[in-house]
Structure formats: C-alpha cells, structure tokens
Scaffold this motif. Structure first.
Motif, PDB file in Angstrom:
ATOM      1  N   VAL B  42       0.844  -1.201   0.000  1.00 27.88           N
ATOM      2  CA  VAL B  42       0.000   0.000   0.000  1.00 27.88           C
ATOM      3  C   VAL B  42       0.883   1.257   0.000  1.00 27.88           C
ATOM      4  N   GLU B  43       1.856   1.261   0.897  1.00 25.36           N
ATOM      5  CA  GLU B  43       2.777   2.401   0.979  1.00 25.36           C
ATOM      6  C   GLU B  43       3.562   2.565  -0.328  1.00 25.36           C
ATOM      7  N   LEU B 100      -7.111   2.227  -0.147  1.00 25.75           N
ATOM      8  CA  LEU B 100      -6.226   1.187   0.381  1.00 25.75           C
ATOM      9  C   LEU B 100      -5.604   1.586   1.713  1.00 25.75           C
ATOM     10  N   ASP B 101      -5.153   2.832   1.821  1.00 28.10           N
ATOM     11  CA  ASP B 101      -4.485   3.227   3.068  1.00 28.10           C
ATOM     12  C   ASP B 101      -5.497   3.461   4.186  1.00 28.10           C
ATOM     13  N   GLN B 102      -6.503   4.281   3.912  1.00 26.20           N
ATOM     14  CA  GLN B 102      -7.486   4.593   4.951  1.00 26.20           C
ATOM     15  C   GLN B 102      -8.631   3.576   4.985  1.00 26.20           C
ATOM     16  N   TYR B 105     -12.233   4.655   5.719  1.00 29.45           N
ATOM     17  CA  TYR B 105     -12.617   4.880   7.105  1.00 29.45           C
ATOM     18  C   TYR B 105     -12.809   6.386   7.297  1.00 29.45           C
TER      19      TYR B 105
END
Lengths: 324, 213
Positions: B42-43, B100-102, B105
């Motif tokens: 993801v990063e 993907l990262d959050q 949310y």
C-alpha cells in the motif's frame, strides 16, 4: 545544528587505558574458558560458540515457549528482513537488506562504562554466554504506523545488567550503535547525529520484557536487523530498539537519544506506543500489519502496544501526553 | 510527414504510452511479473503514484522554459497531456490513500485532512489540479477567456504545494524533496527572470503568446 559529544574512542586511544582494558579482557577470557572447560565435561556441544560467526547459522539451546510470547501470526521472514529502518545502511526501508549484505558483525565487542562495578570492554561471546537464549515472539510497532510480529531470540537485558553490577547512581542506561562509515555506508551522510543513541530508565531496562536480541526465527540475527546485538523493547516504538550495539553506559541523568535530538517535538525519550498521543504529522490510533495484504484494514493500535498489563505501572503518575 | 503530422500521430501517442508505464508497472509488480511491491504494498503504490505525480508536475512546468530556451514552439503542444498525466497520478495517489491506506474509514479521513497540515495542503493542490484538468479542453479555454489564464496560473501553486506536501512528511532524510525543491525553484526562477526581462523592455526571443507564460 550539530551537537557533538566528545568522541568516546579518543580516551581508549590513550595507551595506558588500552593496556588496562586488555588486561581485564585477558583475565575475563581466561575465566570464561575455564567455565567452558568445566561445562564441556558434561556437554561437549557447549564448546561451540553461542553466536556462531557464520551468517544465518542456527542457534542452539533456545528456551521456548516464553509466557511473554504472543500467539499472533508471525510476519514472514522475508518481510522482517527486507522491510525495516536502519539508517546506518540507508534511509529507504529496503536499503538495509541490500546495503548490509557485506557487513561483518564479528568479531564484536561491547564497551560498558558509567555507574557500574563491572565496567570494561567485553567480547560478544562473553557477554551472551552466561545467559540462556530465549525465544520471544513480540509485536513490533513502528512510529510510522506499521507493525509486525517477530520471533526474536535473545537474553533478558536485566540478566546482563545485573551481571554488570550497576551502582545506586545508575538511573538510566544509554546505548550506542557502532559508528564506522566504512562499514555502515548510511553514516557517510549526516541524516542523523551519529552514532545512533538510545536510552532507557533503569526500571525499563530491568523489565523482564526487555531483551537483547541476537537472533531471529531461530537463526543468527541478519545484518539488516541489527547484528550482532540489538535492543528489543516491545511496548515502545521500534526506533527505541537500537541496533548493532557497541556501548552500554550507566548514567545518573537522562541520556540523549538520536530521534529526540533530530526532532524533539516529534520524538520523546519515552516513545511508548500510545494510540491517544498522535505524532504531530500523523495519527497513531491505527497501524498497518505488514503482510496482511493489499485490501486489509488497518488495525487499532493498543496502549503500550498491548503490553499495558506488564508495563503500565512503570509510568504511574507520569503524564504520558507530555512525556511522549 | 510534416511536423504537425509527426507530433499528432507519432510523438503524442509515444509520450502517452511512455507516461502510462509507471502505472502499468504498479500492476505488473503487483502480480510479481516485472518486480515486487515489497512488504508494504500500500505504501509502495502510494509513494509511486505521488512521486510520478510530482515528476509530471515538474515536467509540465518545464515545458514553457524549455520552449523559450530551445526556441522549439511545438514543445508547448505537449503541455496539456503532461499536465493531465500529473493530474492522473495525483488523483491515483489520492484514491489509493482513500481506499487502500485509509480503507474508506471516514472519521480517519476527515480528521487527517483537517488536522494534518501536510494532508491539507495536498488536498488543496488536488482541488486546484482538478479544476485545471476539468477546464483543459479547447472549448473551456475559449469560454473562460482571460479567467482561464488566471486559473491555470495555479500550476505554480500546485508545484509548490506538492513539494511542500512531500517535504513535510519525510522523517529525517530530506534529500529527495530537496531535489524537487531545487528543480521547482529553477523553473519558477526562470519565469520570474523572464517576466522581469519583459517588463524592462528586453524582448525575449519568443513571446509567450498562449496560456500562462
């Protein structure tokens, strides 16, 4: 702004002290070999080095399982050894495993000084040998909001420190990483004020969760993970786990630590994992578990990285928001 | 083939395909055909899209100085495509962060945009860039007239905000954002120098007769 501390190597370059330390080492080595000779009558295998000077060799006689170990799914060996921060070998997270390949972690010695009776320079083997290797499966929470579950092999730091006999003046323990830009190419750039420095209160250092790791997944610690000797403090952010330690110093006052020197408003001395105290630039409430896949949600970060039951009492009365 | 035909049917499609390669590599690396995304995919995807967004932004800002220095007027015809690729990569960077990262949310997303200055300025850059992308057609340009030029002058602001956004999240090693900052300063410096030279009556070799000069 560069705050240079007097170079610790200087004083040992004075011949008389050098000889003095050599003499002590000699005596110690003699005593250690005597101990081995005694042990070898019953167990000849004990003659083998505790930490073999061979990359990724299997470590023998590891005590496990430990009541301190978690039963969470382990992060793969591949991920643990290819993704981490070790600025001595570059600032990218895949730099350490590429740039530490040729690093020779042995022979290795550790200088012990400050407020203790048993100071001097110790060979790695003498340092580790008196203690039993244990496997400790710990969560590792990086300050960058990612985490792993890692099966370390190591010895409780408390056992080592007790053998060094700290005096009543010793309130803190300071650690230093090797400074050798020839062997650690990342040190050729002044990204941090080298050598890397870390510290613990004596109570934190003596806590049974705190270990000095010499291995990973039952094998000798890979170079990129801090060979041959590193600190693991599972309830603190990963950067407290100083790698490739060459010096341990008992101090009466709080030691300087590298990330605190670099950005004091972002990284404190304590650096306890705390979902309620955000990094000024990002939230610490959740973390990405490495290896969980592209579409996995981040998971909530736990107070003291889930070790609150064991360590919260160390910080009774301390304002954790201020002492981050 | 004259220069116009060559640009339209050879050079532009070529640049288009080349500009898509970084995105294609994300997909092929994901399936480990060409490489790997590593332990934290993801990063890695987030960083790659962000980096390429900045690179295309620098390229878009380099078009006019390059045209003036070389005297090759046709270079300007690539500016819109390069600018739109900057928008594409930065929009992807944002989408990856969101999904993907959050993990979509929402409380975390809202808090981050409001509380984290580096995310706030990144959002601002994205809003400006989106406005530029939406008005990048010939029709919009005609309709907006003078205001089009004003709006598209924010390309400079997007460049500054983008580099700032990157700089602000680095922990200690500022080398890479510093390189972007140096390139950006050179590009903006060239424009300031050019504007000053023009206002002092020195005729530049080529007049900026279209768009934000």
């Amino acid at each position: 702004m560069l705050i240079r501390k007097p170079n610790p190597i200087r004083s040992s370059e004075i011949t008389s002290k050098d000889n003095y330390l050599n003499r002590r080492e000699f005596i110690r080595a003699g005593a250690a070999s005597g101990a081995i000779a005694g042990a070898s009558l019953s167990a000849p295998a004990a003659l083998a080095a505790v930490i073999p000077d061979e990359p990724l060799a299997k470590l023998a006689d590891i005590r496990k399982p430990s009541p301190f170990s978690t039963d969470e799914t382990l992060t793969s060996y591949d991920d643990v050894t290819t993704y981490n921060n070790f600025y001595e070998f570059g600032t990218g997270k895949d730099d350490p495993h590429r740039n530490a390949r040729d690093f020779e972690p042995q022979p290795w010695s550790i200088k012990v000084d400050g407020h203790a009776e048993n100071t001097g320079t110790f060979h790695l083997e003498d340092f580790v040998k008196p203690h039993t290797l244990e496997e400790r499966i710990y969560r590792m929470r990086c300050v960058e909001a990612w985490s792993m579950v890692i099966p370390w092999v190591g010895i409780p730091l408390a056992d080592v420190l007790k053998a060094l006999k700290p005096t009543s003046k010793a309130k803190f323990v300071a650690f230093e990483t090797l400074y050798d830009p020839k062997r650690m190419p990342g040190q050729r750039r002044r990204v941090l004020d080298w050598p890397y420095r870390e510290g613990l209160t004596i109570a934190e250092a003596m806590h049974p969760l705190t270990i000095l790791a010499v291995g990973l997944y039952g094998e000798v610690l890979p170079n990129q993970n801090g060979a041959p000797l590193r600190l693991v403090v599972p309830w603190k952010y990963g950067f407290k786990g100083i790698k490739s330690i060459v010096r341990i110093r008992f101090m009466s006052r709080m030691p300087q630590t590298s990330w605190n020197l670099s950005a004091p408003h972002e990284y404190g001395f304590y650096a306890n994992v705390n979902p309620e105290v955000d990094h000024p630039r990002w939230s610490q409430a959740r973390e990405r578990r490495i290896g969980s896949g592209l579409f996995a949600a981040k998971q909530p970060t736990l107070m003291f990285n889930g070790y609150a039951e064991e360590v919260a009492s160390l910080y009774d009365g301390l304002d954790l928001r201020r002492n981050y | 083939m004259n220069i116009n035909t060559r640009i339209r049917y050879v050079l532009k499609p070529l640049v288009f395909v080349l500009a898509l390669l970084p995105a294609a590599f994300v997909v092929t690396d994901l399936f480990e055909i060409t490489g790997r995304l590593g332990a934290n995919p993801v990063e890695e995807i987030l960083d790659r899209f962000g980096n390429w967004g900045l690179r295309f932004m620098m390229l878009a800002l380099a078009v006019t100085p390059l045209r003036r220095v070389t005297g090759l007027a046709w270079i300007a015809r690539f500016r819109r495509m390069i600018g739109l690729f900057a928008f594409f990569y930065i929009a992807m960077h944002f989408a990856v962060w969101l999904v993907l990262d959050q993990g979509l949310y929402l409380p975390g997303i809202g808090e981050d945009i409001a509380k984290r200055p580096f995310i706030t300025i990144g959002m601002l850059a994205l809003v400006l860039l989106t406005a530029m992308a939406l008005t990048s057609t010939a029709g919009m340009r005609r309709r907006l007239g003078k205001r089009w030029n004003q709006l598209h002058t924010s390309a400079y602001a997007v460049g500054i905000l983008g580099v700032w956004h990157y700089w602000w999240q680095v922990k200690a090693d500022i080398l890479e954002p510093l390189i972007y900052a140096v390139i950006l300063s050179a590009l903006l410096g060239h424009r300031l120098w050019h504007r000053r030279a023009r206002s002092q009556g020195v005729t530049p070799r080529l007049r900026a007769n279209q768009g934000a000069g």
